[in-house]
Design a protein around this motif. Sequence first.
Motif, PDB file in Angstrom:
ATOM      1  N   SER A  22       0.717  -1.259  -0.032  1.00  0.00           N
ATOM      2  CA  SER A  22       0.149  -0.059  -0.074  1.00  0.00           C
ATOM      3  C   SER A  22       0.795   1.346  -0.058  1.00  0.00           C
ATOM      4  O   SER A  22       1.839   1.419   0.720  1.00  0.00           O
ATOM      5  N   GLU A 303      -6.967  -6.459  -6.646  1.00  0.00           N
ATOM      6  CA  GLU A 303      -6.486  -5.343  -7.163  1.00  0.00           C
ATOM      7  C   GLU A 303      -6.850  -4.040  -6.175  1.00  0.00           C
ATOM      8  O   GLU A 303      -7.840  -4.088  -5.636  1.00  0.00           O
ATOM      9  N   GLY A 304      -5.950  -3.055  -6.201  1.00  0.00           N
ATOM     10  CA  GLY A 304      -6.367  -2.063  -5.383  1.00  0.00           C
ATOM     11  C   GLY A 304      -5.581  -1.648  -4.289  1.00  0.00           C
ATOM     12  O   GLY A 304      -4.712  -2.558  -3.947  1.00  0.00           O
ATOM     13  N   ASP A 305      -5.997  -0.834  -3.418  1.00  0.00           N
ATOM     14  CA  ASP A 305      -5.171  -0.671  -2.017  1.00  0.00           C
ATOM     15  C   ASP A 305      -6.014  -1.332  -0.828  1.00  0.00           C
ATOM     16  O   ASP A 305      -6.964  -0.737  -0.372  1.00  0.00           O
ATOM     17  N   GLU A 308      -6.091   0.564   2.548  1.00  0.00           N
ATOM     18  CA  GLU A 308      -7.279   1.426   2.282  1.00  0.00           C
ATOM     19  C   GLU A 308      -8.488   1.064   2.899  1.00  0.00           C
ATOM     20  O   GLU A 308      -9.156   1.789   3.579  1.00  0.00           O
ATOM     21  N   LEU A 309      -8.820  -0.280   2.319  1.00  0.00           N
ATOM     22  CA  LEU A 309     -10.092  -1.100   2.628  1.00  0.00           C
ATOM     23  C   LEU A 309      -9.981  -1.056   4.125  1.00  0.00           C
ATOM     24  O   LEU A 309     -10.986  -0.931   4.687  1.00  0.00           O
ATOM     25  N   SER A 312     -10.247   2.175   6.099  1.00  0.00           N
ATOM     26  CA  SER A 312     -11.574   2.934   5.959  1.00  0.00           C
ATOM     27  C   SER A 312     -12.718   2.228   6.979  1.00  0.00           C
ATOM     28  O   SER A 312     -13.534   2.755   7.289  1.00  0.00           O
ATOM     29  N   LYS A 319     -14.357   2.312   2.326  1.00  0.00           N
ATOM     30  CA  LYS A 319     -14.428   2.645   0.754  1.00  0.00           C
ATOM     31  C   LYS A 319     -13.940   1.281   0.146  1.00  0.00           C
ATOM     32  O   LYS A 319     -13.111   0.557   0.145  1.00  0.00           O
ATOM     33  N   GLU A 320     -14.853   1.063  -0.962  1.00  0.00           N
ATOM     34  CA  GLU A 320     -14.579  -0.119  -1.875  1.00  0.00           C
ATOM     35  C   GLU A 320     -13.367  -0.022  -2.629  1.00  0.00           C
ATOM     36  O   GLU A 320     -13.209   0.348  -3.896  1.00  0.00           O
ATOM     37  N   SER A 321     -12.204   0.077  -2.104  1.00  0.00           N
ATOM     38  CA  SER A 321     -10.853   0.293  -2.688  1.00  0.00           C
ATOM     39  C   SER A 321     -10.212  -0.812  -3.330  1.00  0.00           C
ATOM     40  O   SER A 321      -9.111  -0.719  -3.721  1.00  0.00           O
ATOM     41  N   VAL A 322     -10.900  -2.145  -3.064  1.00  0.00           N
ATOM     42  CA  VAL A 322     -10.381  -3.374  -3.682  1.00  0.00           C
ATOM     43  C   VAL A 322     -11.195  -3.812  -4.971  1.00  0.00           C
ATOM     44  O   VAL A 322     -12.517  -3.807  -4.589  1.00  0.00           O
TER      45      VAL A 322
END
Length: 424
Positions: A22, A303-305, A308-309, A312, A319-322
């Motif tokens: 991250s 994929e994604g952070d 952050e998931l 949050s 936050k739907e960060s993945v």
Amino acid sequence: MKVVLIGSGGREHALAWKISQSKLLDKLFIIPGNPGTKQLGENVLIDPNNINEIVRFCVDRKIDLVVVGPEKPLIDGIADVLIGQGIKVFGPTKNAARIEGEKSFAKDLMKKFNISTANYEVFSSEQYKEALEYLSNTNYPIVIKADGIAAGKGVVICDDYKSAQNTIEDYFIKSILGNAGKKVVIEEFMSGQEASVFAITDGNNFVLLPPAQDHKRIGEGDTGKNTGGMGAYAPTPFVNDKLMDEISNKIIKPTLNALNITNNKYVGCLYCGLMLTDDGPKVVEFNCRFGDPETQVILPLLEGDFLELLYSAASGSIKESVFYNGGASVCVVAASKGYPDKYDVGKEIFGLDLINDKDIIIYHAGTKEQNGKILTNGGRVLGITSILKENNLSYAKQRCYEVLSKINFDGIYYRRDIADKALK
Ligand code: AMP
Ligand code: GLY
């Protein structure tokens, strides 16, 4: 952000691996970690069950987020103490963690809120006679579950009255599980494929991760004793999008809602173990944490952070960060001979240095480092995991076993049929 991750298994190696990618991360501490997590952050030698010492460490170091791997610290209330000190925690409070810590709590909640699960009765040790009476008038097989946590050893599937009677005596009279077995849930046997679905939640909203299938039994063809899990793969084709919607709407959403309105708001990963029966998906169990080895196959597909998931969710506004963008992953657990019963430790592991393949991660679980060598230090030793960009489970499986053939330690044992159910 400064993050503390608690735990030392393959699950925690996978969590550390994903968190360390991250952009939000400044520093990762793992309490106590293992030789695998040491490559990704700083291992800190504190007992993961010593809540006071962990809290002191987090306060001293001004930690921004604590991610709790195993269930025990959560059930013991680590989240409550950390939150009391103003530290954000990914993981439920003591009250909410009862969803795993007290099976009767989970069952009663499901019954009250009409969430699909096996029919059941609860008996405490004072009701020894009533329990036997009930067992002499029921259909078999039947499942007897210790109410408290028992390191994966609290569930017995009984084929006849004799075995049920022995189990009740073991729990109520011989107290083989201590207090955890002083109350039991006796439930109807369900058949079907099993699946594990993880919901990451801030208590109100949630994000579902790709569904996985675990292999709980020690022997090939799902024979022998239950273990913590001998291998997993994801995504499982047994849960298609339509079924995932049904699980989301009829199980996850109402369960989080039920926890919320009974003053047990749940933050963290809600692990939903399901039986896909002819009558639809039914809950086998809830866990208050990520599953192991499922986490080892699910996280590489995201994929994604991921940090952050988690952050949050712990902050109260997920936050739907993945997202899942295709791919397949298989994990085969290499265990010590004798597991889940007695096994030896301290055996040198050979071959790790030979593996340098982009599509393979070797997660450490029960390992330790001594004089520059990696030795076995637990029942489940390594999680050999393949990650493919394409959703080709058959090739993902093949890659795991190719790599496993290069790894060795005295008494290495693994199942050779991981993912076969999906490939048939
Ligand atoms: P649990 O610890 O509750 O997940 O149970 C361990 C394993 O026992 C599950 O993964 C299932 O394979 C099996 N099991 C638990 N409950 C039932 C049930 N009601 N019917 C059939 N199998 C079950
Ligand atoms: N793999 C099963 C569990 O984590 O409980």
